[in-house]
Design an enzyme around this catalytic site. Sequence first.
Site, PDB file in Angstrom:
ATOM      1  N   GLY A  45       0.838  -1.190   0.000  1.00  0.00           N
ATOM      2  CA  GLY A  45       0.000   0.000   0.000  1.00  0.00           C
ATOM      3  C   GLY A  45       0.876   1.243   0.000  1.00  0.00           C
ATOM      4  N   GLN A  50       2.831  10.144   1.960  1.00  0.00           N
ATOM      5  CA  GLN A  50       4.166   9.514   2.029  1.00  0.00           C
ATOM      6  C   GLN A  50       5.069  10.031   0.913  1.00  0.00           C
ATOM      7  OE1 GLN A  50       2.301   5.375   2.527  1.00  0.00           O
ATOM      8  NE2 GLN A  50       4.150   5.195   3.752  1.00  0.00           N
ATOM      9  N   CYS A  94       5.686  -0.117   7.705  1.00  0.00           N
ATOM     10  CA  CYS A  94       5.346   1.101   6.968  1.00  0.00           C
ATOM     11  C   CYS A  94       6.566   1.502   6.149  1.00  0.00           C
ATOM     12  CB  CYS A  94       4.979   2.214   7.948  1.00  0.00           C
ATOM     13  SG  CYS A  94       4.494   3.747   7.143  1.00  0.00           S
ATOM     14  N   LEU A  95       6.338   1.852   4.900  1.00  0.00           N
ATOM     15  CA  LEU A  95       7.468   2.228   4.040  1.00  0.00           C
ATOM     16  C   LEU A  95       8.099   3.536   4.511  1.00  0.00           C
ATOM     17  CD1 LEU A  95       5.906   1.220   0.596  1.00  0.00           C
ATOM     18  CD2 LEU A  95       7.591  -0.061   1.945  1.00  0.00           C
ATOM     19  N   HIS A 136      -4.779   1.117   7.440  1.00  0.00           N
ATOM     20  CA  HIS A 136      -3.456   1.720   7.636  1.00  0.00           C
ATOM     21  C   HIS A 136      -3.284   2.913   6.671  1.00  0.00           C
ATOM     22  CE1 HIS A 136       1.128   1.172   8.065  1.00  0.00           C
ATOM     23  NE2 HIS A 136       1.031   1.963   7.015  1.00  0.00           N
ATOM     24  N   GLU A 137      -3.698   2.716   5.407  1.00  0.00           N
ATOM     25  CA  GLU A 137      -3.515   3.790   4.405  1.00  0.00           C
ATOM     26  C   GLU A 137      -4.452   4.970   4.677  1.00  0.00           C
ATOM     27  OE1 GLU A 137      -0.919   3.553   2.809  1.00  0.00           O
ATOM     28  OE2 GLU A 137      -0.585   1.410   3.081  1.00  0.00           O
ATOM     29  N   HIS A 140      -3.076   7.191   7.232  1.00  0.00           N
ATOM     30  CA  HIS A 140      -2.056   8.128   6.715  1.00  0.00           C
ATOM     31  C   HIS A 140      -2.711   9.450   6.285  1.00  0.00           C
ATOM     32  CE1 HIS A 140       1.906   6.245   6.548  1.00  0.00           C
ATOM     33  NE2 HIS A 140       1.418   5.143   6.029  1.00  0.00           N
TER      34      HIS A 140
HETATM   35  O1  K1U Z   1       1.717   2.430   4.013  1.00  0.00           O
HETATM   36  C1  K1U Z   1       2.785   1.880   3.835  1.00  0.00           C
HETATM   37  O2  K1U Z   1       3.815   2.377   4.245  1.00  0.00           O
HETATM   38  C2  K1U Z   1       2.863   0.562   3.109  1.00  0.00           C
HETATM   39  C3  K1U Z   1       2.840  -0.624   4.038  1.00  0.00           C
HETATM   40  C4  K1U Z   1       1.413  -1.114   4.141  1.00  0.00           C
HETATM   41  C5  K1U Z   1       1.063  -2.051   5.251  1.00  0.00           C
HETATM   42  C6  K1U Z   1       1.860  -3.105   5.621  1.00  0.00           C
HETATM   43  C7  K1U Z   1       1.483  -3.956   6.641  1.00  0.00           C
HETATM   44  C8  K1U Z   1       0.296  -3.768   7.273  1.00  0.00           C
HETATM   45  C9  K1U Z   1      -0.487  -2.718   6.915  1.00  0.00           C
HETATM   46  C10 K1U Z   1      -0.125  -1.870   5.894  1.00  0.00           C
HETATM   47  C11 K1U Z   1       3.745  -1.697   3.461  1.00  0.00           C
HETATM   48  O3  K1U Z   1       3.531  -2.148   2.390  1.00  0.00           O
HETATM   49  S1  K1U Z   1       5.107  -2.234   4.414  1.00  0.00           S
HETATM   50  C12 K1U Z   1       5.800  -3.544   3.421  1.00  0.00           C
HETATM   51  C13 K1U Z   1       5.033  -4.813   3.478  1.00  0.00           C
HETATM   52  O4  K1U Z   1       4.196  -4.986   4.338  1.00  0.00           O
HETATM   53  C14 K1U Z   1       5.273  -5.878   2.474  1.00  0.00           C
HETATM   54  C15 K1U Z   1       6.260  -5.770   1.529  1.00  0.00           C
HETATM   55  C16 K1U Z   1       6.455  -6.791   0.610  1.00  0.00           C
HETATM   56  C17 K1U Z   1       5.671  -7.910   0.635  1.00  0.00           C
HETATM   57  C18 K1U Z   1       4.690  -8.027   1.581  1.00  0.00           C
HETATM   58  C19 K1U Z   1       4.479  -7.008   2.499  1.00  0.00           C
HETATM   59 ZN    ZN Z   2       2.423   3.327   6.151  1.00  0.00          ZN
END
Ligand code: K1U
Ligand code: ZN
Length: 172
Positions: A45, A50, A94-95, A136-137, A140
Amino acid sequence: MKRNILIHPDPRLKKICAPVADITDALRALADDMLETMYDAPGIGLAAPQLGVTDRLIVLDCVKEEGAAPRSLVMFNPVVLSSSDETNVYEEGCLSIPEQYGEVTRPKVVDVEWMDRDGNAQRETFDELWATCVQHEIDHLQGKLFIDYLKPLRRQMITRKMQKLKREMARG
Ligand code: K1U
Ligand code: ZN
């Protein structure tokens, strides 16, 4: 075009985003950039703040199985219409807070309404990881991060680690 993801702490991640009135070509291009940035990271997401943009726009694709067809969703002005009483605990990342994780409890099922990239109203019920990710998004867009659900000490520890990471990144 891939864009840079802001790293916490950053005041732009704390802003409340403004609803999108008209879906312009510029906003469609931003959504494309967000998807490219999310897939490149990789993530499941991404929300406009972000990337330093304060529009109510999120993208997601929670298909994780190898070889499965991707399902990218672009949501303008997403709103949670209803949430289940049943909850789900997920270790979120979270990225904007790289390599830090924490357990967050959220409603297991949510009913969400949004406008798609053509300006059509959409509504769907999300469960499991999709429900966690869309909440989560949407958080944000309200300037809220998953660490805001953690105990103050853990949140402080993560913030200090991110400050250190940003100092190191600035030094190059
Ligand atoms: O919002 C963001 O920063 C993105 C975030 C979203 C998220 C992750 C986990 C739970 C809720 C929301 C991410 O994508 S973090 C990376 C991640 O979870 C992932 C990366 C590669 C493969 C699978 C998952
Ligand atoms: Zn996030």
